[in-house]
Design a protein around this motif. Sequence first.
Motif, PDB file in Angstrom:
ATOM      1  N   SER A 108      -9.185  -2.965 -15.865  1.00  0.00           N
ATOM      2  CA  SER A 108      -8.748  -3.907 -16.911  1.00  0.00           C
ATOM      3  C   SER A 108      -7.534  -3.377 -17.663  1.00  0.00           C
ATOM      4  CB  SER A 108      -9.900  -4.176 -17.883  1.00  0.00           C
ATOM      5  OG  SER A 108     -10.388  -2.953 -18.426  1.00  0.00           O
ATOM      6  N   ASP A 109      -6.653  -2.667 -16.949  1.00  0.00           N
ATOM      7  CA  ASP A 109      -5.462  -2.121 -17.606  1.00  0.00           C
ATOM      8  C   ASP A 109      -4.464  -3.200 -17.998  1.00  0.00           C
ATOM      9  OD1 ASP A 109      -6.589   0.323 -17.248  1.00  0.00           O
ATOM     10  OD2 ASP A 109      -5.117   1.105 -15.832  1.00  0.00           O
ATOM     11  N   ILE A 110      -4.530  -4.353 -17.330  1.00  0.00           N
ATOM     12  CA  ILE A 110      -3.623  -5.464 -17.610  1.00  0.00           C
ATOM     13  C   ILE A 110      -4.458  -6.727 -17.792  1.00  0.00           C
ATOM     14  CG2 ILE A 110      -1.676  -6.835 -16.778  1.00  0.00           C
ATOM     15  CD1 ILE A 110      -0.818  -4.539 -15.060  1.00  0.00           C
ATOM     16  N   SER A 111      -4.154  -7.484 -18.816  1.00  0.00           N
ATOM     17  CA  SER A 111      -4.845  -8.747 -19.029  1.00  0.00           C
ATOM     18  C   SER A 111      -4.649  -9.658 -17.829  1.00  0.00           C
ATOM     19  CB  SER A 111      -4.307  -9.420 -20.295  1.00  0.00           C
ATOM     20  OG  SER A 111      -4.859 -10.698 -20.466  1.00  0.00           O
ATOM     21  N   CYS A 112      -5.722 -10.278 -17.370  1.00  0.00           N
ATOM     22  CA  CYS A 112      -5.734 -11.268 -16.287  1.00  0.00           C
ATOM     23  C   CYS A 112      -5.519 -10.678 -14.893  1.00  0.00           C
ATOM     24  CB  CYS A 112      -4.685 -12.370 -16.512  1.00  0.00           C
ATOM     25  SG  CYS A 112      -4.908 -13.289 -18.050  1.00  0.00           S
ATOM     26  N   LEU A 113      -5.245  -9.395 -14.785  1.00  0.00           N
ATOM     27  CA  LEU A 113      -5.053  -8.750 -13.483  1.00  0.00           C
ATOM     28  C   LEU A 113      -6.012  -7.571 -13.403  1.00  0.00           C
ATOM     29  CD1 LEU A 113      -3.539  -8.391 -10.816  1.00  0.00           C
ATOM     30  CD2 LEU A 113      -1.802  -7.079 -12.056  1.00  0.00           C
ATOM     31  N   PRO A 114      -7.082  -7.686 -12.624  1.00  0.00           N
ATOM     32  CA  PRO A 114      -8.147  -6.672 -12.661  1.00  0.00           C
ATOM     33  C   PRO A 114      -7.832  -5.411 -11.858  1.00  0.00           C
ATOM     34  CG  PRO A 114      -8.754  -8.417 -11.145  1.00  0.00           C
ATOM     35  CD  PRO A 114      -7.451  -8.843 -11.778  1.00  0.00           C
ATOM     36  N   VAL A 115      -6.864  -4.647 -12.326  1.00  0.00           N
ATOM     37  CA  VAL A 115      -6.467  -3.426 -11.626  1.00  0.00           C
ATOM     38  C   VAL A 115      -6.478  -2.238 -12.575  1.00  0.00           C
ATOM     39  CG1 VAL A 115      -5.039  -4.645  -9.943  1.00  0.00           C
ATOM     40  CG2 VAL A 115      -3.992  -3.767 -12.049  1.00  0.00           C
ATOM     41  N   VAL A 116      -6.491  -1.058 -11.954  1.00  0.00           N
ATOM     42  CA  VAL A 116      -6.230   0.195 -12.648  1.00  0.00           C
ATOM     43  C   VAL A 116      -4.807   0.599 -12.291  1.00  0.00           C
ATOM     44  CG1 VAL A 116      -6.967   2.580 -12.968  1.00  0.00           C
ATOM     45  CG2 VAL A 116      -8.651   0.841 -12.379  1.00  0.00           C
ATOM     46  N   LEU A 117      -3.996   0.912 -13.274  1.00  0.00           N
ATOM     47  CA  LEU A 117      -2.621   1.318 -13.005  1.00  0.00           C
ATOM     48  C   LEU A 117      -2.628   2.735 -12.459  1.00  0.00           C
ATOM     49  CD1 LEU A 117      -0.837  -0.211 -16.125  1.00  0.00           C
ATOM     50  CD2 LEU A 117      -0.869  -1.087 -13.779  1.00  0.00           C
ATOM     51  N   CYS A 118      -2.236   2.874 -11.201  1.00  0.00           N
ATOM     52  CA  CYS A 118      -2.325   4.174 -10.537  1.00  0.00           C
ATOM     53  C   CYS A 118      -1.372   4.205  -9.343  1.00  0.00           C
ATOM     54  CB  CYS A 118      -3.761   4.434 -10.073  1.00  0.00           C
ATOM     55  SG  CYS A 118      -4.441   3.126  -9.012  1.00  0.00           S
ATOM     56  N   TYR A 119      -1.141   5.398  -8.824  1.00  0.00           N
ATOM     57  CA  TYR A 119      -0.420   5.610  -7.576  1.00  0.00           C
ATOM     58  C   TYR A 119      -1.341   6.344  -6.617  1.00  0.00           C
ATOM     59  CZ  TYR A 119       3.960   4.632 -10.106  1.00  0.00           C
ATOM     60  OH  TYR A 119       4.965   4.052 -10.845  1.00  0.00           O
ATOM     61  N   ALA A 120      -0.994   6.313  -5.318  1.00  0.00           N
ATOM     62  CA  ALA A 120      -1.790   7.047  -4.331  1.00  0.00           C
ATOM     63  C   ALA A 120      -0.910   7.468  -3.165  1.00  0.00           C
ATOM     64  CB  ALA A 120      -2.955   6.190  -3.835  1.00  0.00           C
ATOM     65  N   ILE A 121      -1.337   8.501  -2.474  1.00  0.00           N
ATOM     66  CA  ILE A 121      -0.728   8.930  -1.214  1.00  0.00           C
ATOM     67  C   ILE A 121      -1.835   8.913  -0.161  1.00  0.00           C
ATOM     68  CG2 ILE A 121       0.604  10.691  -0.006  1.00  0.00           C
ATOM     69  CD1 ILE A 121       1.347  11.861  -2.756  1.00  0.00           C
ATOM     70  N   LEU A 122      -1.686   8.062   0.842  1.00  0.00           N
ATOM     71  CA  LEU A 122      -2.645   7.974   1.934  1.00  0.00           C
ATOM     72  C   LEU A 122      -2.117   8.783   3.110  1.00  0.00           C
ATOM     73  CD1 LEU A 122      -5.221   6.721   3.204  1.00  0.00           C
ATOM     74  CD2 LEU A 122      -3.778   4.789   3.921  1.00  0.00           C
ATOM     75  N   HIS A 123      -2.960   9.654   3.668  1.00  0.00           N
ATOM     76  CA  HIS A 123      -2.535  10.564   4.731  1.00  0.00           C
ATOM     77  C   HIS A 123      -3.089  10.121   6.080  1.00  0.00           C
ATOM     78  CE1 HIS A 123      -0.991  13.264   1.638  1.00  0.00           C
ATOM     79  NE2 HIS A 123      -2.138  13.094   0.992  1.00  0.00           N
ATOM     80  N   SER A 124      -2.524  10.676   7.146  1.00  0.00           N
ATOM     81  CA  SER A 124      -2.895  10.273   8.504  1.00  0.00           C
ATOM     82  C   SER A 124      -4.333  10.614   8.852  1.00  0.00           C
ATOM     83  CB  SER A 124      -1.946  10.919   9.522  1.00  0.00           C
ATOM     84  OG  SER A 124      -1.971  12.333   9.405  1.00  0.00           O
ATOM     85  N   ASP A 125      -4.959  11.531   8.112  1.00  0.00           N
ATOM     86  CA  ASP A 125      -6.380  11.832   8.351  1.00  0.00           C
ATOM     87  C   ASP A 125      -7.296  10.950   7.509  1.00  0.00           C
ATOM     88  OD1 ASP A 125      -5.985  12.850   5.830  1.00  0.00           O
ATOM     89  OD2 ASP A 125      -6.672  14.889   6.287  1.00  0.00           O
ATOM     90  N   ALA A 126      -6.744   9.930   6.882  1.00  0.00           N
ATOM     91  CA  ALA A 126      -7.459   8.958   6.044  1.00  0.00           C
ATOM     92  C   ALA A 126      -7.855   9.520   4.686  1.00  0.00           C
ATOM     93  CB  ALA A 126      -8.690   8.385   6.749  1.00  0.00           C
ATOM     94  N   SER A 127      -7.458  10.734   4.380  1.00  0.00           N
ATOM     95  CA  SER A 127      -7.678  11.240   3.027  1.00  0.00           C
ATOM     96  C   SER A 127      -6.636  10.637   2.093  1.00  0.00           C
ATOM     97  CB  SER A 127      -7.608  12.761   2.994  1.00  0.00           C
ATOM     98  OG  SER A 127      -6.281  13.208   3.249  1.00  0.00           O
ATOM     99  N   LEU A 128      -6.928  10.731   0.799  1.00  0.00           N
ATOM    100  CA  LEU A 128      -6.065  10.050  -0.165  1.00  0.00           C
ATOM    101  C   LEU A 128      -5.992  10.848  -1.460  1.00  0.00           C
ATOM    102  CD1 LEU A 128      -5.724   6.328  -0.834  1.00  0.00           C
ATOM    103  CD2 LEU A 128      -6.486   7.712  -2.760  1.00  0.00           C
ATOM    104  N   ASP A 129      -4.783  11.000  -1.972  1.00  0.00           N
ATOM    105  CA  ASP A 129      -4.563  11.580  -3.298  1.00  0.00           C
ATOM    106  C   ASP A 129      -4.354  10.432  -4.276  1.00  0.00           C
ATOM    107  OD1 ASP A 129      -4.399  14.589  -2.925  1.00  0.00           O
ATOM    108  OD2 ASP A 129      -2.968  13.918  -1.397  1.00  0.00           O
ATOM    109  N   LEU A 130      -5.203  10.374  -5.302  1.00  0.00           N
ATOM    110  CA  LEU A 130      -5.170   9.283  -6.280  1.00  0.00           C
ATOM    111  C   LEU A 130      -4.721   9.831  -7.629  1.00  0.00           C
ATOM    112  CD1 LEU A 130      -5.832   6.314  -7.047  1.00  0.00           C
ATOM    113  CD2 LEU A 130      -8.153   7.089  -7.558  1.00  0.00           C
ATOM    114  N   PHE A 131      -3.672   9.201  -8.186  1.00  0.00           N
ATOM    115  CA  PHE A 131      -3.102   9.641  -9.469  1.00  0.00           C
ATOM    116  C   PHE A 131      -3.534   8.645 -10.529  1.00  0.00           C
ATOM    117  CE2 PHE A 131      -0.660  11.186  -5.966  1.00  0.00           C
ATOM    118  CZ  PHE A 131      -0.462  12.526  -6.281  1.00  0.00           C
ATOM    119  N   ILE A 132      -4.500   9.055 -11.335  1.00  0.00           N
ATOM    120  CA  ILE A 132      -5.160   8.160 -12.270  1.00  0.00           C
ATOM    121  C   ILE A 132      -5.652   8.964 -13.460  1.00  0.00           C
ATOM    122  CG2 ILE A 132      -7.390   8.453 -11.074  1.00  0.00           C
ATOM    123  CD1 ILE A 132      -8.040   5.547 -11.718  1.00  0.00           C
TER     124      ILE A 132
END
Length: 597
Positions: free
Chosen positions: A205-229
């Motif tokens: 609920s970081d933005i009114s009417c848009l149900p998202v969390v404001l964040c960035y991510a890096i998805l890697h070829s092994d399906a792991s993910l770095d989430l910046f939140i």
Amino acid sequence: MQEQISARILNLRHWLKENQLDALIIPHENEYLGEYLPAHDERLQWATGFTGSAGVAIITRDNASIFVDGRYTVQVTKQVPDALFEYHHLIEEPYLDWIKNNLPEGGIVAFDPRLHSATWLAASRVNYSADFQLCALENNPIDQLWHDRPEPEYAPLWLMPSEVTGIDSLSKRHLIAEHFSQSGLDSAILTSPESICWLLNIRGSDISCLPVVLCYAILHSDASLDLFIHQRQIIEEFAEHVGEGVRLHEPDSLINELSHLKGKQILLDNDNSNAWFEMTLTDIGANLIQKPDPCQLMKATKNQCEISGMQACHIRDGIAMAKFLSWLDSEVKLGNLHDEAILADKLQDFRFEDPTLFDLSFDTISAAGSNAAMCHYNHNNQPNPGQLSANSLYLVDSGGQYTDGTTDITRTIAIGDVTPLMKQQFTLVLKGHIALASARFPAGTTGHQLDALARQHLWQYGFDFDHGTGHGVGHCLNVHEGPQRISKAPNNIALQPGMVVSNEPGYYREGHFGIRIENLERVVRIHTDGDHDMLGFESLTRCPIDLRVIDLQLLTDSEIAWLNQYHQQVWDDISPLVDDEVFSWLEQATQQIEKAS
């Protein structure tokens, strides 16, 4: 307000002179390049007073201009003082051309690279480098001058269960990462909060009417993910929900993690990521491969669980619309001509009777009479909301965010008797709506190839509308979703089964009235007896179209048949779920019609 804006412009001009700059570009963007912004990122509104969702201002040492698209050409004149700004059409008069024509050759133009896409920067340098210099800023001057800037809010995220999403996060990550090895990719930079929330089956609920969390991510070829939140947004069940391989980082550690990508093959969507990422990754020494966000197309093509949720929430949304329109008609008959704010609040109340609704999908457009000629009008931005008047039209464009889907609907309603011109224009819009809803087209067809279907009847009479005909819609996500769309502008994304798009032709007569008819449609396969099966649309929206504004003589037999069939669907789905007065109203509103002999 004009005095405040004047003072802000003077401060920005002082900043330009201090830094030996000639102009500043202020887009309606934040670092995520999304349509809707949290309050603390509304820099364009701070500088100009303009509250629309698309626009750009240019401040120079001597003058200022604001550029908006066709949705806002009327609104901008009411909100932005003409003593301070010139008004321009964003499409017909590109703002970079204006800079070229209004600055001395070689002028220096400041821009915040976090607020512009990498594609924009590359094109600007190619096309205008001989005319002026673009100067990337490390710090935005508005952030320094905005002393009462709202504080960001970081609420806890929430989880979308697999029975609603249809597939768990770990499986999504593996499906996408499988394509990396085929393309020689090591990682993909994900800069869209909508994509990341879809990928991890989370919402926020970081933005009114848009149900998202404001964040960035890096998805890697092994399906792991770095989430910046922000860690305060993570809840206890998060790790189990997303599955193995998700590493959490605070947002300020992003630059450090990007440095580990030196020499790697990195996917970056230059159209949808801000220019800071390309500049930073290039400086680090990453090998950038320009490709679309790898989540985008999969997210837009809903699976059966997502489609089932969209169908279910549209029925519940239809109940709220039936209650509202029934109430509105009864109030008008009693002579209670309410203002736009009361109407919007009443519709919101009816929607919130459903416990699965957690937000609106955008600020309701509640527009009486001539206000509807501003197709993205917002009564909250006016000194006083408009009032219904007898023998006029009322336009309401609204939607809800439900736990199982997103809705968006526009209806234009007769308030008393309407004029023959209103009926003619409404019917031409309806004919376009029906033509698009009834379309059959082969696989590979794109939205811009269908756009003329919705405009053809208006064109025959010399009319048109200055906005797109249709946009994608997310599943409990953004109400305006890409990459698909239906508009005059070329688009190379083919419509695919499972996509959801709006169908919303309109007509707007400045100073008099506005008309729009909008349903959401899902793309479906249709069996034929010909050489090939085709694609077509199936309406998700369940709400009557006002029969009182139709000139039946302008409709063909097939168009009347379509309308009767649609209203039968509305009746079948909604009537068992409403009582008494609403039931009686719905029976009348969905009655079968025929052309008078």
